[in-house]
Design an enzyme around this catalytic site. Structure first.
Site, PDB file in Angstrom:
ATOM      1  N   ASP A   1       0.003  -7.514   1.062  1.00 22.81           N
ATOM      2  CA  ASP A   1       0.569  -6.150   1.591  1.00 22.81           C
ATOM      3  C   ASP A   1       1.849  -5.922   1.655  1.00 22.81           C
ATOM      4  OD1 ASP A   1       0.440  -3.468   1.946  1.00 22.81           O
ATOM      5  OD2 ASP A   1      -0.690  -3.574   4.008  1.00 22.81           O
TER       6      ASP A   1
ATOM      7  N   HIS B   1       0.906  -1.393  -0.002  1.00 21.66           N
ATOM      8  CA  HIS B   1      -0.018  -0.074   0.126  1.00 21.66           C
ATOM      9  C   HIS B   1       0.842   1.308   0.156  1.00 21.66           C
ATOM     10  CE1 HIS B   1       0.412  -0.446   4.427  1.00 21.66           C
ATOM     11  NE2 HIS B   1       0.417   0.755   4.473  1.00 21.66           N
TER      12      HIS B   1
ATOM     13  N   SER C   1       4.479   2.264   7.849  1.00 18.17           N
ATOM     14  CA  SER C   1       4.237   1.120   7.189  1.00 18.17           C
ATOM     15  C   SER C   1       5.425   0.814   6.369  1.00 18.17           C
ATOM     16  CB  SER C   1       3.204   1.522   6.280  1.00 18.17           C
ATOM     17  OG  SER C   1       1.923   1.584   6.784  1.00 18.17           O
TER      18      SER C   1
END
Length: 604
Positions: free
Chosen positions: A169, A138, A247
């Site tokens: 992901d 992402h 992230s």
């Protein structure tokens, strides 16, 4: 109803003035809703007997872990051996963790011939063996330009996305510059941590520009909803502080990586999630073996627990027998060949399945058996022990990548279990479509598109209530009956004299063209382009009908495209499919030819 929501923020957020700015309409995935500028994605329930609103996930740049099981003396020894010191983790990560800068542009599903405005976002990543950088999918989804910067350097280096797995992901970046790799070192992948083991999350969260380290302990280990990919895979929950920008950063345990930070629980204090090493290794090994992302396998089943004694008696289960009831089978899966509805699966590859759908996992822990399925390699076989009409059978089933399947839930489970026990069924309506442009076909101002959840997300954050109810229900519940099947809709009518009076027929499904039932958008476009009749008929939902004079409609298509500055009446993917043996240049020429003919005709 749980007030907390899980969301992944690293991909969606750019850090400006200490705030998380979505910068675009990235959607979170699964039975989840996302905060900020993300939209909720719902997976189609196979049972309407339970109405539960699950927690919402968000993309988060902070680390997260899952509680693994019960602690005992041996685990305490492991804690002593692998306890993580925040300072040592920081020293270990200095030459490995990088900041990722992404410029992305998502397609518009309402105007599928154009993209939305570009936006910037930031995340983290770290070096793994082979001069590669591991980050979250992402963070780089729908990317147009990616840069990375190592710690202590003012220089940003161009990076390319080598492989990306939206389902898990994860993404791998490569940097060609040899200067970038000077002084860099890679991190080794470790093991799944035990409960209460300490981990340190390293990355570049919002609130500053330098590297950051936060420390937490493992709370839980089990399958959970991956927001970005709308799938359920193993994840680790931890209590480390999580902020946008983390992230893709590593969660370090001892001197190795325990996972990759990817999402957190909104509305709760310090609850985040990391992708564990088994999922990471499965992702990397598939790329190393095949050169591309291969996905995670699925049986293609929906199963129901057999915890009720009357249910067990009805299906002739002996008192000592445990297993799950097959409720629905994907007709496109290999399981459809050998399994039947109302079969009882009581073992997978020799591992007994409990009545609640779990199998043993480590020390006195249990995990749903779909984890065993997801860790198999594509095209591998699995041995299923099945009870059918009171007789035991053993079947061999070939597993296929789960990227072609959609999560569905076990019936009757508590909320926490409901969110962690799906097997996957292929959707008729795709849940997400990253890194690709939408398909479309325009004729006489009628814009035809395949129905997707991203299309429904254009109706806003509350799309489930604001989008057309019939389309929404089909998106959540219907399954394909044959390969390549799509649900094609008339998304809008670009007004012209040729289509006056048909404008209220938008958002209806297209069933037939000249009496022939359509399979997908490509089939519809071929039916229209190869029409040899004077009039063209479209049969829609609600028994609605559109009739056009074919020659007049072709001429009108040209002027409508020019009026709306639409470069092509058909999306490139449909052109490429028709000219799959041609070069890209030939395909582009083929796409431009009709529009060129239109312009020449209008000028003459």
């Amino acid at each position: 109803m749980l007030g907390a929501s899980l969301r992944a923020v690293g991909r969606l957020c750019s850090v400006r003035s200490g705030t998380c700015i979505g910068g675009g309409r990235r959607r979170s995935r699964g039975l989840l809703s996302a905060a900020s500028s993300t939209y909720p994605v719902l997976l189609p329930p196979l049972s309407t007997t339970i109405t539960i609103t699950p927690p919402t996930f968000r993309f988060s740049s902070s680390v997260s872990h899952y509680s693994d099981g019960n602690c005992n003396g041996s685990q305490t020894d492991a804690f002593t051996r692998r306890d993580t010191n925040a300072y040592s983790a920081f020293e270990l990560a200095l030459d490995s963790v990088v900041k990722v800068f992404t410029v992305s542009s998502s397609p518009s599903y309402l105007l599928p011939w154009q993209n939305k405005s570009q936006r910037e976002m930031m995340g983290s990543g770290f070096v793994i063996p082979g001069k590669r950088i591991l980050t979250n999918a992402h963070v780089v989804a729908d990317h147009t330009f990616v840069l990375v910067r190592k710690h202590g350097s003012p220089t940003k280096y161009r990076a390319e996305v080598q492989a990306i797995g939206h389902e898990c992901d994860l993404a791998i970046l490569v940097v060609e510059s040899e200067e970038f790799w000077e002084g860099m070192s890679f991190l080794e992948l470790g093991d799944i941590p035990f409960l209460q083991e300490s981990v340190a999350v390293v990355g570049y969260p919002q609130g500053g520009d330098n590297i950051s380290v936060t420390k937490g302990v493992v709370s839980r280990v089990e399958p959970t909803q991956y927001v970005h990919g709308a799938t359920q895979l193993m994840a680790i929950q931890i209590d480390a502080a999580i902020n946008p920008g983390n992230s893709g950063g590593p969660a370090i345990m001892g001197n190795s990586v325990a996972g990759v930070a990817f999402q957190n629980l909104s509305g709760a204090e310090n609850i985040g999630y990391i992708i564990p090493v088994p999922v990471i290794k499965h992702f990397i090994s598939g790329i190393e073996e095949t050169g591309k992302y291969v996905g995670f396998c699925s049986l293609g089943l929906s199963c129901q627990p057999t915890e009720n004694d009357q249910l067990r008696t009805h299906f002739q289960m002996r008192p000592e027998m445990t297993g799950v009831l097959v409720s629905k089978i994907n007709p496109l899966s290999d399981a459809h060949r050998v399994l039947k509805k109302d079969d009882i699966i009581f073992a997978f590859d020799g591992v007994p399945i409990a009545n609640d759908g779990t199998v043993p996992f480590r020390n006195r822990e249990r995990i749903t058996f779909d984890h065993l399925v997801s860790m198999k390699k594509p095209s591998e076989t699995a041995q299923l022990k099945v009870l059918r009409d009171g007789e035991e059978h053993e079947f061999s089933v070939t597993l296929q990548p789960g990227k072609y399947f959609l999560d569905v839930k076990f019936f009757g489970l508590a909320l926490s279990r409901l969110l962690s026990t799906p097997l996957r069924l292929q959707p008729l309506v795709p849940v997400h479509q990253f890194d690709k442009l939408p398909s479309y076909f325009i004729f006489a101002g009628l814009v035809f598109v395949p129905l997707t959840q991203p299309y429904l997300h254009e109706y806003g954050e509350d799309w489930y209530n604001t989008s057309p109810r019939r389309l929404c229900e089909r998106a959540l519940r219907e399954l394909p009956t044959r390969p390549g099947q799509q649900l094609v809709i008339l998304s809008q009518v670009l007004m012209d004299d040729i289509n006056a009076g048909y404008e209220r027929l938008s958002e209806l499904q297209v069933k037939k063209v000249n009496g022939v039932e359509i399979e997908n958008l490509k089939h519809l476009s071929e039916m229209v382009e190869n029409c040899s009749m004077e009039r063209l008929r479209f049969d829609l939902d609600d028994e609605r009908v559109i009739i056009l004079n074919y020659e007049s409609a072709k001429i009108a298509t040209c002027r409508i495209l020019k009026r709306h500055r639409i470069p092509s009446s058909i999306s490139r993917d449909l052109i490429v499919e028709k000219h799959n043996s041609s070069s890209e240049a030939e395909a582009e020429a083929a796409a431009a030819a009709p529009e060129l003919a239109c312009l020449l005709g209008l000028m003459s």
